[in-house]
Design a protein around this motif. Sequence first.
Motif, short mmCIF file in Angstrom:
data_model
loop_
_atom_site.label_atom_id
_atom_site.label_comp_id
_atom_site.label_asym_id
_atom_site.label_seq_id
_atom_site.Cartn_x
_atom_site.Cartn_y
_atom_site.Cartn_z
N THR A 324 0.85 -1.20 0.00
CA THR A 324 0.00 0.00 0.00
C THR A 324 0.88 1.24 0.00
N ASP A 352 -6.03 -1.33 -13.90
CA ASP A 352 -5.24 -2.03 -12.87
C ASP A 352 -6.05 -3.01 -12.02
N ASP A 355 -5.96 -6.21 -9.46
CA ASP A 355 -4.67 -6.35 -8.77
C ASP A 355 -4.27 -5.09 -8.01
N ALA A 356 -4.73 -3.94 -8.48
CA ALA A 356 -4.43 -2.70 -7.78
C ALA A 356 -5.70 -1.86 -7.74
N THR A 382 -3.48 0.32 -3.17
CA THR A 382 -3.13 -1.01 -2.67
C THR A 382 -3.03 -1.96 -3.86
N ALA A 383 -2.02 -2.81 -3.83
CA ALA A 383 -1.87 -3.80 -4.90
C ALA A 383 -1.44 -5.13 -4.33
N ALA A 391 3.89 -6.87 -6.38
CA ALA A 391 2.86 -6.02 -5.74
C ALA A 391 3.30 -4.56 -5.74
N ARG A 394 2.98 -3.04 -9.25
CA ARG A 394 1.58 -2.74 -9.58
C ARG A 394 1.08 -1.53 -8.79
N ALA A 395 1.49 -1.44 -7.54
CA ALA A 395 1.04 -0.31 -6.72
C ALA A 395 1.57 1.00 -7.31
#
Length: 422
Positions: A324, A352, A355-356, A382-383, A391, A394-395
């Motif tokens: 996050t 996204d 996943d995000a 958040t991802a 993660a 992606r975030a």
Amino acid sequence: MKVLVIGGGAREHALCRALSLDPEVTALHCAPGNAGIAEVAALHPVDAQDGAAVTGLAVRLGLGPADLVVIGPEAPLVAGVADAVRERGIPVFGPSARAARLEGSKAFAKDVMAAAGVPTARAYVCATDAEVDQALDAFGAPYVVKDDGLAAGKGVVVTSDLAAAREHARACERVVIEEFLDGPEVSLFAVTDGESVVPLQPAQDFKRAYDADEGPNTGGMGAYSPLPWADPKLVDDVLATVLQPTVDELRRRGTPFTGLLYAGLAVTSRGVRVIEFNARFGDPETQAVLARLRTPLAGLLHAAATGTLAQFPPLRWSEGAAVTVVVAAANYPATPRSGDVIEGLDAVAAQDAPDAYVLHAGTRRDEAGRVVSAGGRVLSVTATGPGLAAARERAYRAVGRVSLAGSHHRTDIAAAAARGEG
Ligand code: AMP
Ligand code: GLY
């Protein structure tokens, strides 16, 4: 199950999102909420700190009372809102005002820890300048100076500058001075009904405003979970040495703690020490922790609120990671600017998700229907991903699509952990 969530930050958005995904939840309400929560819950313009108003809302929610009230922030808990709702016979996830003193008074928390044998930093509660000087001298630098009461994570000064330490002590109502704890910090949450304690997965928060832990303390600028560098026994150890003894001690005192017990820990060379307790889910750690929880949330919180946690099945977690990143307003944490238009939210939703995603904190809709900033921490992106590196990527990709004039965010959330460092 008809659920009412009290609060209006990113933590409450994360709670509402998880509750909205729980098939047992038939109606979801939030007061006061924010522009993002409005997409998953019915909002009510009720003052979260007004016990009578919250109880009134809980009693006449839709066609009957709420089955569960979840109180997000600390201020309503310390103000006794959980007590007011509980008196009307409605299950509440959140401690009584007396149990919430664990967060509301650092001196009280120290007393409970001493009685329960919970490891924490040695501390002095000081009443005069002379006592302050004595305590600062006894511990030496770096100095840790804390305001006894609630200060939204901003009442603590950690500094090697003696004059700055003295100055903060003078500005505090009642001051606690304590031993400096080194070592990485861990946030461990546990759900409890006052007797049984169910720990969640640990997370790490980033408290300082800028990269490389520079700048002032904030409410938290980002978080991730799990912690690949942590000892696999950490959760069991903290359950046995910190969480269960604290819950047992509060029950012994006749003020059982029902709700979320948050242990802020330092993993020092001499073992784990409690830095602080909070009486509610942490923000932004909740966003990362709930992103990985597979067990439906409403049933878990309801079991805690009704004293049936002992029968609750073991929690299920995703194998992956969650990160996050908080997007803060210009001038946060000092005097954040509000009223700036936020753009790019639709792009995140379109490109996204799932996943995000964006969780709203300080946001509202203006007269023209645009989402604008309305607080210090504005959004938390958040991802999830198979590991922290994915993660994180992606975030930050989603953060890059959001624009808010003057905003700032840290670029190093979970970076060290993703590289395999602590
Ligand atoms: P608190 O509001 O008590 O969580 O403190 C805010 C932050 O100050 C913590 O997350 C730590 O980073 C830091 N801090 C608090 N107490 C100590 C301590 N005894 N030693 C080192 N750092 C501390
Ligand atoms: N993330 C720190 C807190 O919620 O207090």
